[in-house]
Design an enzyme around this catalytic site. Structure first.
Site, PDB file in Angstrom:
ATOM      1  N   ILE A  31     -41.351 -16.236 -13.176  1.00 46.58           N
ATOM      2  CA  ILE A  31     -41.964 -17.020 -14.251  1.00 46.58           C
ATOM      3  C   ILE A  31     -40.906 -17.753 -15.082  1.00 46.58           C
ATOM      4  O   ILE A  31     -41.221 -18.725 -15.775  1.00 46.58           O
ATOM      5  CB  ILE A  31     -42.833 -16.092 -15.129  1.00 46.58           C
ATOM      6  CG1 ILE A  31     -43.900 -16.869 -15.870  1.00 46.58           C
ATOM      7  CG2 ILE A  31     -41.978 -15.262 -16.074  1.00 46.58           C
ATOM      8  CD1 ILE A  31     -44.959 -15.973 -16.508  1.00 46.58           C
ATOM      9  N   ASN A  87     -31.600  -5.718  -9.673  1.00 46.25           N
ATOM     10  CA  ASN A  87     -31.237  -4.978 -10.880  1.00 46.25           C
ATOM     11  C   ASN A  87     -31.928  -3.619 -10.845  1.00 46.25           C
ATOM     12  O   ASN A  87     -33.111  -3.526 -10.521  1.00 46.25           O
ATOM     13  CB  ASN A  87     -31.673  -5.753 -12.124  1.00 46.25           C
ATOM     14  CG  ASN A  87     -30.973  -7.094 -12.245  1.00 46.25           C
ATOM     15  OD1 ASN A  87     -29.805  -7.209 -11.893  1.00 46.25           O
ATOM     16  ND2 ASN A  87     -31.686  -8.093 -12.719  1.00 46.25           N
ATOM     17  N   VAL A  96     -38.426  -5.127 -15.331  1.00 40.26           N
ATOM     18  CA  VAL A  96     -39.757  -4.802 -14.800  1.00 40.26           C
ATOM     19  C   VAL A  96     -39.610  -3.625 -13.832  1.00 40.26           C
ATOM     20  O   VAL A  96     -38.926  -3.734 -12.814  1.00 40.26           O
ATOM     21  CB  VAL A  96     -40.386  -6.009 -14.083  1.00 40.26           C
ATOM     22  CG1 VAL A  96     -41.727  -5.626 -13.475  1.00 40.26           C
ATOM     23  CG2 VAL A  96     -40.542  -7.182 -15.050  1.00 40.26           C
ATOM     24  N   HIS A 100     -37.768  -4.916  -7.163  1.00 36.86           N
ATOM     25  CA  HIS A 100     -37.844  -6.322  -6.746  1.00 36.86           C
ATOM     26  C   HIS A 100     -36.453  -6.830  -6.418  1.00 36.86           C
ATOM     27  O   HIS A 100     -35.467  -6.432  -7.021  1.00 36.86           O
ATOM     28  CB  HIS A 100     -38.500  -7.192  -7.817  1.00 36.86           C
ATOM     29  CG  HIS A 100     -37.923  -7.037  -9.193  1.00 36.86           C
ATOM     30  ND1 HIS A 100     -38.229  -5.980 -10.019  1.00 36.86           N
ATOM     31  CD2 HIS A 100     -37.041  -7.793  -9.874  1.00 36.86           C
ATOM     32  CE1 HIS A 100     -37.571  -6.100 -11.155  1.00 36.86           C
ATOM     33  NE2 HIS A 100     -36.835  -7.192 -11.101  1.00 36.86           N
ATOM     34  N   HIS A 102     -34.427 -10.368  -6.348  1.00 39.00           N
ATOM     35  CA  HIS A 102     -34.415 -11.787  -6.729  1.00 39.00           C
ATOM     36  C   HIS A 102     -33.767 -12.580  -5.596  1.00 39.00           C
ATOM     37  O   HIS A 102     -32.648 -12.259  -5.174  1.00 39.00           O
ATOM     38  CB  HIS A 102     -33.564 -12.012  -7.981  1.00 39.00           C
ATOM     39  CG  HIS A 102     -34.046 -11.339  -9.224  1.00 39.00           C
ATOM     40  ND1 HIS A 102     -34.632 -12.037 -10.264  1.00 39.00           N
ATOM     41  CD2 HIS A 102     -34.000 -10.040  -9.622  1.00 39.00           C
ATOM     42  CE1 HIS A 102     -34.920 -11.188 -11.256  1.00 39.00           C
ATOM     43  NE2 HIS A 102     -34.543  -9.971 -10.885  1.00 39.00           N
TER      44      HIS A 102
END
Ligand code: 5GP
Ligand code: ZN
Length: 114
Positions: A31, A87, A96, A100, A102
């Site tokens: 986002i 991360n 978050v 995940h 990136h």
């Protein structure tokens, strides 16, 4: 996981610009992109961070790297290259808590991060 923002995107409960999905992984645009291509690749199963892999999650881990390769092709950044970042935890500044990766590309990165 009812309170997880990425689980909600995967479930279609909140909007997400999804660029890739299969049973094991889902990928959507960040986002707040930091580069022309900035996609987050996540396992569809809620795994909080890199400490949360189960012994039988090998196919999911492999599916994340396959997704990276295929999305890089889709985005036209495979040849010039890109950066992957995962991360993890407070020292890794993970914000978050759904694992995940990136995928960041479309420009030459600052060295070593940026
Ligand atoms: P982290 O710091 O945990 O590695 O990165 C979390 C990433 O998730 C950030 O780059 C942030 O911009 C992105 N993000 C946070 N909330 C949302 C959201 O609701 N939708 C999308 N697509 N990305 C989000
Ligand atoms: Zn989740």
């Amino acid at each position: 996981m009812t309170d997880c923002i990425f689980c909600k995107i995967i479930a279609g409960e909140i909007p997400g610009d999804i660029v890739y999905r299969n049973d094991l992984v889902c990928a959507f645009r960040d986002i707040n992109p930091v580069a022309p291509t900035h996609v987050l690749i996540v396992p569809t199963r809620h795994i909080a961070d890199n400490n949360g892999w189960a012994d039988d999650d090998g196919p999911t881990a492999a599916a994340i790297f396959t997704a990276v390769r295929e999305i890089a092709e889709q985005e036209g950044i495979a040849e010039n290259g890109y950066r992957l970042i995962a991360n993890t935890g407070p020292h890794g500044r993970q914000e978050v808590p759904h694992l995940h990766v990136h995928l960041i590309g479309g420009q030459r990165m600052q060295h070593p991060m940026g």
